[in-house]
Design a protein around this motif. Sequence first.
Motif, PDB file in Angstrom:
ATOM      1  N   TYR A 123       0.906  -1.285   0.034  1.00 55.57           N
ATOM      2  CA  TYR A 123      -0.007   0.051   0.009  1.00 55.57           C
ATOM      3  C   TYR A 123       0.677   1.318  -0.168  1.00 55.57           C
ATOM      4  O   TYR A 123       1.696   1.235   0.965  1.00 55.57           O
ATOM      5  N   ILE A 124       0.535   2.064  -0.892  1.00 58.00           N
ATOM      6  CA  ILE A 124       1.332   3.429  -1.031  1.00 58.00           C
ATOM      7  C   ILE A 124       0.630   4.667  -1.023  1.00 58.00           C
ATOM      8  O   ILE A 124      -0.560   4.540  -1.717  1.00 58.00           O
ATOM      9  N   THR A 125       0.964   5.689  -0.525  1.00 62.99           N
ATOM     10  CA  THR A 125       0.273   7.064  -0.639  1.00 62.99           C
ATOM     11  C   THR A 125       1.425   7.941  -0.538  1.00 62.99           C
ATOM     12  O   THR A 125       2.517   7.835  -0.151  1.00 62.99           O
ATOM     13  N   ALA A 126       1.082   9.259  -0.942  1.00 60.47           N
ATOM     14  CA  ALA A 126       1.996  10.324  -1.187  1.00 60.47           C
ATOM     15  C   ALA A 126       0.805  11.735  -0.533  1.00 60.47           C
ATOM     16  O   ALA A 126      -0.026  11.641  -0.526  1.00 60.47           O
ATOM     17  N   PHE A 127       1.901  12.420   0.223  1.00 64.37           N
ATOM     18  CA  PHE A 127       1.249  13.547   0.956  1.00 64.37           C
ATOM     19  C   PHE A 127       1.783  14.803   0.673  1.00 64.37           C
ATOM     20  O   PHE A 127       3.447  14.789   0.540  1.00 64.37           O
ATOM     21  N   ASP A 128       1.406  16.088   0.671  1.00 66.39           N
ATOM     22  CA  ASP A 128       1.712  17.180   0.469  1.00 66.39           C
ATOM     23  C   ASP A 128       2.151  17.647   1.931  1.00 66.39           C
ATOM     24  O   ASP A 128       1.122  18.487   2.557  1.00 66.39           O
ATOM     25  N   THR A 129       3.162  17.249   2.548  1.00 67.07           N
ATOM     26  CA  THR A 129       3.377  17.398   4.068  1.00 67.07           C
ATOM     27  C   THR A 129       3.654  18.631   4.322  1.00 67.07           C
ATOM     28  O   THR A 129       2.996  19.356   5.331  1.00 67.07           O
ATOM     29  N   MET A 183       5.457  16.921  12.888  1.00 66.36           N
ATOM     30  CA  MET A 183       4.218  16.667  13.533  1.00 66.36           C
ATOM     31  C   MET A 183       3.112  16.463  12.242  1.00 66.36           C
ATOM     32  O   MET A 183       2.369  15.372  12.493  1.00 66.36           O
ATOM     33  N   ALA A 184       3.343  16.883  11.245  1.00 67.53           N
ATOM     34  CA  ALA A 184       2.269  16.940  10.234  1.00 67.53           C
ATOM     35  C   ALA A 184       2.579  15.630   9.568  1.00 67.53           C
ATOM     36  O   ALA A 184       1.543  14.911   9.445  1.00 67.53           O
ATOM     37  N   ALA A 185       3.912  15.217   9.349  1.00 69.86           N
ATOM     38  CA  ALA A 185       4.075  13.835   8.819  1.00 69.86           C
ATOM     39  C   ALA A 185       3.714  12.850   9.705  1.00 69.86           C
ATOM     40  O   ALA A 185       3.033  11.729   9.199  1.00 69.86           O
ATOM     41  N   ARG A 186       3.751  12.934  11.098  1.00 66.63           N
ATOM     42  CA  ARG A 186       3.421  11.902  11.860  1.00 66.63           C
ATOM     43  C   ARG A 186       1.706  11.829  11.886  1.00 66.63           C
ATOM     44  O   ARG A 186       1.267  10.620  11.794  1.00 66.63           O
ATOM     45  N   ASP A 187       0.947  12.976  11.915  1.00 68.63           N
ATOM     46  CA  ASP A 187      -0.349  12.927  11.666  1.00 68.63           C
ATOM     47  C   ASP A 187      -0.918  12.197  10.659  1.00 68.63           C
ATOM     48  O   ASP A 187      -1.561  11.598  10.613  1.00 68.63           O
ATOM     49  N   LEU A 188      -0.091  12.714   9.270  1.00 70.18           N
ATOM     50  CA  LEU A 188      -0.649  12.161   8.112  1.00 70.18           C
ATOM     51  C   LEU A 188      -0.350  10.682   8.010  1.00 70.18           C
ATOM     52  O   LEU A 188      -1.408   9.753   7.718  1.00 70.18           O
ATOM     53  N   ARG A 189       0.742  10.285   8.656  1.00 66.72           N
ATOM     54  CA  ARG A 189       0.956   8.674   8.488  1.00 66.72           C
ATOM     55  C   ARG A 189       0.081   7.800   9.217  1.00 66.72           C
ATOM     56  O   ARG A 189      -0.537   6.975   8.748  1.00 66.72           O
ATOM     57  N   TYR A 190      -0.137   8.341  10.621  1.00 61.11           N
ATOM     58  CA  TYR A 190      -0.727   7.137  11.663  1.00 61.11           C
ATOM     59  C   TYR A 190      -2.438   7.570  11.225  1.00 61.11           C
ATOM     60  O   TYR A 190      -2.966   6.410  11.194  1.00 61.11           O
ATOM     61  N   ASP A 191      -2.963   8.597  10.527  1.00 58.50           N
ATOM     62  CA  ASP A 191      -4.206   8.497  10.083  1.00 58.50           C
ATOM     63  C   ASP A 191      -4.270   7.507   8.854  1.00 58.50           C
ATOM     64  O   ASP A 191      -5.576   6.813   8.995  1.00 58.50           O
ATOM     65  N   TRP A 192      -3.539   7.657   7.778  1.00 57.97           N
ATOM     66  CA  TRP A 192      -3.685   6.838   6.744  1.00 57.97           C
ATOM     67  C   TRP A 192      -3.353   5.406   7.047  1.00 57.97           C
ATOM     68  O   TRP A 192      -3.896   4.633   6.539  1.00 57.97           O
TER      69      TRP A 192
END
Length: 446
Positions: free
Chosen positions: A80-86, A99-108
Amino acid sequence: MSVQELFIRYLGEQALCQQGDRILLAVSGGKDSVLMTHLFASAGYTIGIAHCNFRLRGVEADADEALVSRLARQLDVPFYITAFDTAEHAQSNGISIQMAARDLRYDWLETIRASQGYDCVAVAQHQNDHLETLLLNLVRGTGLSGLRGIQPKRDRIIRPLLFLTAAEVAAEVGRQGLAYRDDTSNFSTKYARNKIRLEVIPRLKELNPALEQTMAANMVHFTDAHTALHRYVAELRDRFFVPKQIDGEEEWHIRIAELTTLHPQLFLLYELFKPYGFSEAVLADLANAWNGIPGKQFFSPSHVLYLDRQTVVMRRRREPFADEVTTIHEASESICWGGARFELDWSIDTVVNTDPDIAQFDADLIVFPLTIRSWHAADAFHPLGMGGSKKLSDFFVSLKIPVYRKHRVPVVVNGNGDILWVAPYRMDNRYKITAKTKKVFTLARL
């Protein structure tokens, strides 16, 4: 004992998962997450691999993604792969990149876990991450809870490599000849965690070469102390916090005399009220005020404390009733205000009902539409049985109605502006049933 054997033992000792569970692995491509993947695969678990591209490192991030993709193909497991505009997420939410990377990662990761039927998410943090977290929390002042470091299991997140140091991870990766990629941002002191890792810990290891093991043992003691404190505070909370249902809402009454016996007072106050979001500063203000004039309020994001005469009352925060106005028309059958429901009735029966939740008026004196609202500072009425006019604020004082409840008391107002009923406490003497009454208008508060 081999690392593989230690890994299986650690999973069992910490009750992280059991054979037959489906485990979603968070894999960055670094040596620790690559080792975790091979350990789970060798142990025979059903696994899937999830990778986040945070779009922060350009071609390096793309190379990480390619390595993790190859690993998933090699092991023939779901990928499973995703990309974010962190950077955009951090800026729009006013938080740090990390913090943004952590939140995005755990939510996904939680979204993938739930939608694909995995039992838990495994994250490859090791003893050095454990130590870094402790030091960061110590510097930032998170209290005893933060001194526990990283917990092996929290909700659906497990951390199965906490029994290994970074050096032990590197040694096992080298022994197995596993392919991995280094994140070059880990070598920059731009971030607080990296500064701890690269500058602080090496100096501490000059004092204690076995720093990781020593601090890991300390964190076990901190965890035990936190557990003991948590149980003691829970017992105090059960004794001190008396639940009550008032106006259809739950509130807790805590006697000030009991709070004053706490020692150390501010520390235990904070622990008692921490689940409700109150800060130490707010609780210090409470302690300084509880011998003062009743009525003062203290807020957290979710709750409010009201200082009464001998009691602190806690309720959930909600929109005040102050601006809520309900209109009662002559054709109405029932209406609601502030969580209370009122029913209307007309009758020629002039027998007086003494139920305080029922108000009976001479129907010929009623001017529609009526309104129900909360009290205003200038309100006055003629309380039944008291004689003469009385300000509503003084009436509340005479009944010892706490300040925090005043706005929750329904005030029924006639169409001519007179107060008919302060429900359920007293109706107005001018509108009562008399010997001349031919028809009765009744309001019942349910």
